[in-house]
Structure formats: structure tokens, C-alpha cells
Write a protein that holds these residues in place. Structure first.
Motif, PDB file in Angstrom:
ATOM      1  N   GLY A  95     -35.445  44.932-128.136  1.00 12.68           N
ATOM      2  CA  GLY A  95     -36.073  43.988-128.451  1.00 12.68           C
ATOM      3  C   GLY A  95     -37.806  44.734-127.926  1.00 12.68           C
ATOM      4  N   LEU A  96     -37.932  45.234-127.122  1.00 13.49           N
ATOM      5  CA  LEU A  96     -39.482  46.117-127.217  1.00 13.49           C
ATOM      6  C   LEU A  96     -39.704  46.952-127.827  1.00 13.49           C
ATOM      7  CD1 LEU A  96     -41.137  45.909-124.561  1.00 13.49           C
ATOM      8  CD2 LEU A  96     -40.520  47.792-123.043  1.00 13.49           C
ATOM      9  N   VAL A  97     -38.839  47.946-128.195  1.00 14.41           N
ATOM     10  CA  VAL A  97     -39.712  48.398-128.937  1.00 14.41           C
ATOM     11  C   VAL A  97     -39.515  47.703-130.828  1.00 14.41           C
ATOM     12  CG1 VAL A  97     -38.544  50.611-130.946  1.00 14.41           C
ATOM     13  CG2 VAL A  97     -38.068  50.596-128.677  1.00 14.41           C
ATOM     14  N   LYS A  98     -39.311  46.917-130.400  1.00 11.80           N
ATOM     15  CA  LYS A  98     -39.804  46.398-132.186  1.00 11.80           C
ATOM     16  C   LYS A  98     -41.237  45.557-132.367  1.00 11.80           C
ATOM     17  CE  LYS A  98     -34.746  46.150-133.570  1.00 11.80           C
ATOM     18  NZ  LYS A  98     -33.728  44.910-134.209  1.00 11.80           N
ATOM     19  N   THR A  99     -41.299  45.568-130.774  1.00 13.91           N
ATOM     20  CA  THR A  99     -42.902  44.494-130.580  1.00 13.91           C
ATOM     21  C   THR A  99     -44.112  44.826-130.923  1.00 13.91           C
ATOM     22  OG1 THR A  99     -41.598  44.325-128.100  1.00 13.91           O
ATOM     23  CG2 THR A  99     -44.398  44.139-128.252  1.00 13.91           C
ATOM     24  N   LYS A 100     -44.835  43.927-131.155  1.00 12.32           N
ATOM     25  CA  LYS A 100     -46.365  44.820-131.755  1.00 12.32           C
ATOM     26  C   LYS A 100     -47.326  44.828-130.572  1.00 12.32           C
ATOM     27  CE  LYS A 100     -44.907  44.770-136.636  1.00 12.32           C
ATOM     28  NZ  LYS A 100     -44.596  45.945-136.674  1.00 12.32           N
ATOM     29  N   ILE A 101     -47.903  45.393-130.671  1.00 10.56           N
ATOM     30  CA  ILE A 101     -49.130  45.408-129.466  1.00 10.56           C
ATOM     31  C   ILE A 101     -50.724  45.889-130.288  1.00 10.56           C
ATOM     32  CG2 ILE A 101     -48.971  47.956-129.299  1.00 10.56           C
ATOM     33  CD1 ILE A 101     -49.580  47.470-126.363  1.00 10.56           C
ATOM     34  N   TYR A 102     -51.242  45.203-130.091  1.00 10.47           N
ATOM     35  CA  TYR A 102     -53.262  45.404-130.509  1.00 10.47           C
ATOM     36  C   TYR A 102     -54.032  46.335-130.095  1.00 10.47           C
ATOM     37  CZ  TYR A 102     -57.515  43.578-131.230  1.00 10.47           C
ATOM     38  OH  TYR A 102     -58.813  43.380-131.456  1.00 10.47           O
ATOM     39  N   THR A 103     -54.295  45.862-128.746  1.00  6.38           N
ATOM     40  CA  THR A 103     -55.131  46.610-127.777  1.00  6.38           C
ATOM     41  C   THR A 103     -55.132  47.884-127.485  1.00  6.38           C
ATOM     42  OG1 THR A 103     -54.637  44.570-125.931  1.00  6.38           O
ATOM     43  CG2 THR A 103     -55.865  46.080-125.380  1.00  6.38           C
ATOM     44  N   ALA A 104     -54.340  49.091-127.379  1.00  9.30           N
ATOM     45  CA  ALA A 104     -53.978  50.007-127.659  1.00  9.30           C
ATOM     46  C   ALA A 104     -55.198  51.165-128.561  1.00  9.30           C
ATOM     47  CB  ALA A 104     -52.678  51.061-127.981  1.00  9.30           C
ATOM     48  N   SER A 105     -55.270  50.693-130.083  1.00  7.80           N
ATOM     49  CA  SER A 105     -55.869  51.015-130.958  1.00  7.80           C
ATOM     50  C   SER A 105     -56.639  49.695-131.685  1.00  7.80           C
ATOM     51  CB  SER A 105     -54.465  51.371-132.247  1.00  7.80           C
ATOM     52  OG  SER A 105     -53.843  50.515-132.289  1.00  7.80           O
ATOM     53  N   LYS A 106     -56.644  48.646-131.308  1.00  4.82           N
ATOM     54  CA  LYS A 106     -57.825  47.363-132.040  1.00  4.82           C
ATOM     55  C   LYS A 106     -57.038  46.914-133.043  1.00  4.82           C
ATOM     56  CE  LYS A 106     -62.120  47.098-129.797  1.00  4.82           C
ATOM     57  NZ  LYS A 106     -63.272  46.462-130.005  1.00  4.82           N
ATOM     58  N   LYS A 107     -55.872  47.561-133.271  1.00  7.49           N
ATOM     59  CA  LYS A 107     -55.002  46.734-134.667  1.00  7.49           C
ATOM     60  C   LYS A 107     -53.783  47.189-134.514  1.00  7.49           C
ATOM     61  CE  LYS A 107     -54.782  49.583-138.153  1.00  7.49           C
ATOM     62  NZ  LYS A 107     -55.234  50.338-139.747  1.00  7.49           N
ATOM     63  N   GLU A 108     -52.991  46.413-134.840  1.00  2.00           N
ATOM     64  CA  GLU A 108     -51.627  45.338-134.721  1.00  2.00           C
ATOM     65  C   GLU A 108     -50.690  47.281-135.035  1.00  2.00           C
ATOM     66  OE1 GLU A 108     -48.524  42.739-137.013  1.00  2.00           O
ATOM     67  OE2 GLU A 108     -48.988  41.760-135.729  1.00  2.00           O
ATOM     68  N   GLU A 109     -49.794  47.300-134.368  1.00  6.58           N
ATOM     69  CA  GLU A 109     -48.472  48.420-134.463  1.00  6.58           C
ATOM     70  C   GLU A 109     -48.106  48.405-133.669  1.00  6.58           C
ATOM     71  OE1 GLU A 109     -50.374  52.477-132.664  1.00  6.58           O
ATOM     72  OE2 GLU A 109     -51.357  51.193-131.117  1.00  6.58           O
ATOM     73  N   ASP A 110     -46.800  49.251-133.678  1.00  7.54           N
ATOM     74  CA  ASP A 110     -45.451  49.192-132.947  1.00  7.54           C
ATOM     75  C   ASP A 110     -45.979  50.098-131.652  1.00  7.54           C
ATOM     76  OD1 ASP A 110     -44.077  48.420-135.136  1.00  7.54           O
ATOM     77  OD2 ASP A 110     -43.847  49.690-135.745  1.00  7.54           O
ATOM     78  N   LEU A 111     -45.241  48.923-130.394  1.00 14.30           N
ATOM     79  CA  LEU A 111     -45.571  49.256-129.590  1.00 14.30           C
ATOM     80  C   LEU A 111     -44.973  50.624-129.113  1.00 14.30           C
ATOM     81  CD1 LEU A 111     -45.800  49.406-126.470  1.00 14.30           C
ATOM     82  CD2 LEU A 111     -43.799  47.616-125.822  1.00 14.30           C
TER      83      LEU A 111
END
Length: 664
Positions: free
Chosen positions: A41-57
Motif C-alpha cells: 500500500g505504501l508504494v501506491k501512496t500519493k505524495i505532494y510535498t516532494a515536487s509540489k504536485k501529486e506523484e507516486d511515493l
């Protein structure tokens, strides 16, 4: 660490990056068709802060970590900063009932000044003294969607002070919640002190317009115990906050969110002030209070299929009374961001921003600013693009932020990252970047009396010519799923700091007969490794573990000798690890356990300690849950850090608690 040791670490980073890349080639080729169940599930998590736009963790070329809503529930935390203990490389030390030391990759202090903290992109770092007043950020746990943590520099996107890391608390959209929710926790320590946390929220639809959520949080935290065992010591903490969030109805072309908050804090404190007569200190009891609030708005508009514009704005205000001083500080920020594609396939973010910070403070005879009022302006622009190089598997990410402000006329924070993504089961990256910690009103204007002696007061004196502290950082990392359900994320780093803050002897000033002047005479090197792993092969059992090891070397310019600075690395633990398990014993009955270890911090007299937390939850029906738990289960008392400024050293107590959660 010796120069040879630093060289070894640099070589290790380079070798690790090379090995990661070559080994992954064969690994990726062997995978063939990928079973989606093999991805955690962690691999599929979306993250925003690293690039200021939504991407796969999984695709983020940074040392990233995400604390999910499920993690918060498993850990049973009552205050969100405590959840950061699970992040590798992040030091979380509780000073007393309402104060934390939170730092990334060392430099842990009550007001850690090299970590940028955000709540829904709104910075809560204050220019009054460079740091975060954590007790004023007691947001509702059940409103949090996830906490995103970037270890290492984030200045290319987030600017100055994002030196050793960025923490961004992402709250849930009101479109993601519904109805009424009640969460009540009550607990008692071994010493008999009671505490409660109450969260009540209501989410309602506004027909054709969107939805809105209101949340009330009331907190009464148990008192810690003084190391001196003074039976009269009391540092109970009460906080009340009202929170509002509106989100427009789902729309493919645009979205609007508006957030607001008001809060009030009241904490009991015991102060130790310097005197000129033996024992050169006097103890007084009093309180620390604060109140304030903020309003924030975000508007996003799609311009085309591949581009959008986002405008963010906020205004916040705080009144703070501490050790007899009273301060008012306010911040206003406005930012415009443009997401687009260059040459059809280069993902690009760019933007401009402006911030105004105004602080006014009435000091005391031991804590005063001159001048006591200041207004600072900040202007910046940033750009970052991700360039596909080889078959959309090798990417080069280049970016930088340029800033000018009242404290420093020009700062440039460039970053370059190279990543290889041969498979959804493997990703490796290397990076080099620079970041800066700019001066503040505190470094320019604050005089602090820290001790007394027969010859006069010992004090820390400001320096209006204090310069920014600088970091050049090198990092490498790999993320891999070597087995079904197992996800491992490893990073290594080498950091080189210059112009670090020191306190050096100088001429007497006023009542300060033995002054220590702020200067930029320090340098440091830090290198280390951080590992996080998640293992889940069935819905009933999930295991998490993390480990970090950091090595510091400090030095000073001979003209600015500061012996205390040379022991700064010993104010943070060299080794930290944690392990967590969540197991569904039978249907709707879940047992959770967490173990956190911190090595010793000899410079401040803190021995190594292990913290064990456990809880058992039972959901007899879909909308009802009971939880019973214990914090510090194996240790009735232990200190985690030195005393707060002008305060008394305390120990964290064992706590027994019960929680009732109802959804209606």
C-alpha cells in the motif's frame, strides 16, 4: 568523524548509487508481468510535498516518508507531532507536557531552526526566533489525511529554512468526510494526573456548492514529573481549538478550499531565572498562554489538459505570553503556482510568492528585543522540471528557488536529481542540492540572560550582521520490493554546513557583564543512513520498521571559539530505531504495538531510552470503536531532553487511556 571517515561516506554514497542501478537491471528484467498484489500500500501512496504536485511515493527522487491515517490510528497518538517518531532520521523528544524537540538529521533544539513545518502548505515557522511553537499547532487527529516528511533539503521548492527537511500535514477535504464524528479519550498517569482529549466534528453538504466541516478539539494534557521530584511541580496543558474547512463540489476544471482556525492555550509552568547571588537562580511558578487563529484559501484552475494554475493565500495571528513577556506576531502569504508540460513531456512547476511577517514584543529583564517591533518582507520565485532521458525510465530533475528578503538580499537554492525507474518494484536516485537558514528577528535583536555569576550576568547578544547558514547536501537512495508485500526504502547522505551560528566572547553590554555574541564561525559535516521497511502479506498483519544512524563532526574558526558548539552533535541521538506491528486478532479486534529507541545525548545528560506503546481496539459495529492503551508501558518515567528555556527538566510518565469513537 575524521576526514578519512567523511571520505569513506562520500565514496559509500557513490558506490551505493552505482550498485543500486546495476543490480536493479537484472532484477527489473526478471520481473516480467508484475502482480499488483506484490506492491505494498505504501508504494501506491500519493505524495505532494516532494515536487509540489501529486506523484507516486515510489517515484519521488527524495528521502520521503508518509504517515497515513492508518498509521495514526495504529500508533494511538493524541498529538500529531508524536507520530513523527516513526519516521527514520527524525528526532522527537518530549521536553514536558506541551513542548517538543523535533529535528531532521540532527541539530535538535527546543526551537529547531533548520526544519520547515507546514500545515496544508501554510508555514508555521516563526521569524520571531526561528522555530515552531508546537503547542499552538494542536490540530484534530481525525482531520489529518496524511503527514508527508521530506528528509534533507527542500529549499528548491519551499525556500529558506527548508534545510534539513520539510514536514507537511495534509488535512482531509470536507468532501472526504461526512456526518458527525465524536472521539473522546481519557487517561491517567502512574502519578494520578488525569487528562482528556475530545474531538467532535460535523460535515454537511451545501447543495450544488460543496461541503463544509467544523471540528472542535479540546485537550487537557497530564502533567509530567520534575526530575527533582518536587511534589508541587505542575505543567498541565490545556488547549481548545475550533476548525473550519470548506471545499467546493468536485469539478474537473476548478476547485476551491477555504480553511480557518481559532485556538487558545493555557499551560502551567515552573521558571528558573538567573540571579547574581548564590545559587545564581531563583524559581518561580506561572503560566504560559497563547491565542490566535488563521484563515487560508486555495484556488486551482485547469488551463488546459496538461496545465493548471494554483493560487494560495493565508493570514495568521498569534498573541503569546511567556516568562513575563508578551508578543504579537502575524504573517500574510500569497503564492501563485503554474503546473505545465515543456516540450510535451517535461513535467514542470513554477511560481512566485510573497510573505509579510510582523512581530511586536514587550520583553522582560532576562528576555528582550531591541528594537521590539519589526516587519519583514519576503519575495521569491521557483522553477523545477523533470526531464525524461532514457525510455521514460531515467529522469533528471532540475530546480531552484531564488529569494530576497529583509534579512538576506539574495539566496539561491539549486537542486539536481537523477532517478532510474526500471520497474514499479524498483527505483534508485541520487541528488545534490543547496539550502540556507536565513537570519531572524531573534538573531538580529534578541538579548537573553541565561545565567548569573558573582561577576555579572551571562547573556547571549544578537548580531545585526548575522549571515545565513548554508548547507550543501549529497544524497542517494533506493526503493525496492524484494518480496511480495515487502517494501524497503533506503537513503544515504553527506551534508556539509558552513556559517553556522556560534556564541563567542565579546565586550560587556548593559547588565550583561559576560556576553556571548552570535556569530557565523561554525562548520559541520553530517553523514548517515536511513532505512524504512513495511511488510504486509495479509489484511490482518502489518509490520513497520525504521532505523537511522548519523555521524556529526563540528569545527569552528579559531577567531570565534565556542566550546559548547563543538558538542552540538551530542544534543541529538546518533542512532534511532522503531518497530510497529498491527494484528487483527479476530474480526474487528486489532492489537497494535510500537517500540521506539533513542541512543544517548551526552551533551545534555540524557541516557538512551526505549519507549513502548500498545493499544487494543474493538469495533462491535461499523460506526463504533473502543480503544484501551498504554504509553510508556515498560518504563514509568524517563527523560527525553534537557529542560526548556528557563524551565525545569521533566520525565515522561506512563499513561493508561481509553478511547471511544462514534460516527453518526
Amino acid at each position: 568523524m575524521s576526514e578519512n571517515g567523511c571520505g569513506v561516506m562520500k565514496k559509500t554514497i557513490a558506490i551505493a548509487a552505482t550498485i543500486f542501478s546495476f543490480c536493479s537491471s537484472a532484477y527489473a528484467e526478471e520481473q516480467g508481468d508484475i502482480d499488483s498484489d506484490a506492491l505494498s500500500g505504501l508504494v501506491k501512496t500519493k505524495i505532494y510535498t516532494a515536487s509540489k504536485k501529486e506523484e507516486d511515493l515510489h517515484r519521488s527522487p527524495s528521502a520521503t516518508y508518509v504517515i497515513t491515517e492508518a498509521d495514526l490510528k495504529q500508533m494511538g497518538v493524541r498529538h500529531w507531532p508524536d507520530a513523527l517518531r516513526s519516521v527514520p532520521g527524525i528526532q522527537v523528544s518530549k521536553i514536558n507536557s506541551s513542548k517538543w524537540v523535533i529535528a531532521s538529521r540532527g541539530f535538535g533544539e527546543q526551537f529547531s531552526n533548520k526544519l520547515l513545518v507546514l500545515i496544508d502548505d501554510r508555514p508555521i515557522y516563526t521569524t520571531l526566533f526561528s522555530g515552531v511553537l508546537w503547542d499552538q499547532q494542536d490540530i484534530p487527529i481525525d482531520d489529518i489525511k496524511q503527514i508527508e516528511v521530506i528528509r534533507g533539503p527542500g529549499a528548491a521548492l519551499w525556500g529558506s529554512n527548508a534545510v534539513n527537511g520539510v514536514i507537511n500535514v495534509i488535512t482531509k477535504s470536507s468532501n472526504e468526510t461526512s456526518g458527525n464524528h465524536l472521539n473522546v479519550t481519557t487517561g491517567i498517569t502512574d502519578g494520578g494526573h488525569m487528562g482528556e482529549v475530545v474531538e467532535a466534528s460535523h460535515t454537511g453538504l451545501i447543495k450544488g456548492v460543496g461541503s463544509a466541516r467544523t471540528t472542535l478539539r479540546l485537550n487537557s494534557e497530564n502533567s509530567y514529573k520534575a526530575v527533582s521530584r518536587d511534589p508541587a511541580y505542575n505543567d498541565e496543558w490545556q488547549n481548545a481549538s475550533g476548525n473550519f474547512r470548506y471545499d467546493s463540489a468536485p469539478d474537473a476544471d476548478k476547485s476551491l478550499s477555504v480553511k480557518a482556525n481559532v485556538f487558545a492555550n493555557d499551560g502551567e509552568q515552573t521558571y528558573v531565572f538567573p540571579t547574581l547571588a548564590a545559587p545564581f537562580a531563583t524559581t518561580q511558578r506561572g503560566g504560559e498562554t497563547s491565542k490566535g487563529g488563521y484563515v487560508q484559501g486555495n484556488l486551482t484552475k485547469n488551463v488546459s489538459k496538461d496545465s493548471q494554475i494554483t493560487v494560495r493565500s493565508y493570514l495568521d495571528y498569534t498573541n503569546w505570553k511567556y516568562i513575563g513577556a508578551e508578543a504579537d506576531f502575524a504573517n500574510m502569504g500569497l503564492e501563485a503556482q503554474y503546473d505545465s508540460m515543456l516540450f510535451d513531456n517535461w513535467e514542470t512547476v513554477s511560481g512566485v510568492g510573497y510573505k509579510l511577517a510582523t512581530n511586536s514584543i514587550d520583553g522582560t529583564n532576562v528576555f528582550f528585543y531591541s528594537p521590539d517591533h519589526e516587519t519583514a518582507h519576503f519575495l521569491d520565485a521557483f522553477f523545477q522540471t523533470k526531464i525524461p532521458l532514457v525510455e521514460k525510465k531515467v529522469f533528471l530533475t532540475l530546480g531552484s528557488k531564488v529569494e530576497t528578503n529583509t534579512y538576506d538580499p539574495f539566496e539561491l537554492s539549486p537542486s539536481a536529481k537523477l532517478s532510474w525507474e526500471p520497474s514499479p518494484l524498483f527505483m534508485s536516485w541520487v541528488s545534490a542540492s543547496q539550502a540556507h537558514r536565513i537570519p531572524s528577528q531573534g538573531s538580529n535583536s534578541l538579548t537573553t540572560i541565561v545565567a548569573g555569576s558573582p561577576g555579572g550576568y551571562v547573556g547571549l547578544v544578537p548580531n545585526k550582521n548575522f549571515d545565513s547558514e548554508d548547507l550543501t547536501a549529497y544524497e542517494a537512495g533506493v526503493r525496492v520490493n524484494p518480496l511480495k508485500g515487502l517494501h524497503v526504502d533506503t537513503s544515504v547522505f553527506h551534508d556539509e554546513y558552513s556559517n553556522l551560528r556560534t556564541f563567542v566572547p565579546g565586550p560587556a553590554i548593559g547588565t550583561v557583564a559576560i556576553p556571548r555574541y552570535i556569530g557565523n564561525y561554525g562548520a559541520a559535516k553530517n553523514q548517515g543512513i536511513e532505512i524504512a521497511a513495511t511488510y504486509q502479506t495479509s489484511p490482518r498483519l502489518r509490520l513497520n520498521a525504521a532505523y537511522s544512524h548519523h555521524e556529526f563532526e563540528f569545527s569552528t574558526d579559531p577567531s570565534g571559539a565556542d566550546t559548547v558548539f563543538l558538542t552540538s552533535g551530542k544534543k541529538s541521538p546518533r542512532d534511532m530505531w522503531n518497530a510497529r506491528a498491527s494484528y487483527e486478532v479476530i474480526d474487528n479486534v486489532v492489537l497494535n504495538g510500537s517500540v521506539y529507541y533513542s541512543s544517548s545525548m551526552p551533551a545534555i545528560g540524557i541516557p538512551a531510552y526505549t519507549k513502548v506503546d500498545t493499544n487494543l481496539s474493538w469495533s462491535p459495529m461499523e460506526d463504533l470503536e473502543f480503544v484501551v492503551g498504554v504509553d510508556n508501558a515498560t518504563d514509568s518515567l524517563h527523560p527525553e531532553y534537557s529542560q526548556p528555556i528557563y524551565g525545569v527538566r521533566t520525565e515522561a510518565p506512563r499513561l493508561y487511556y481509553v478511547t471511544l469513537k462514534i460516527d453518526m
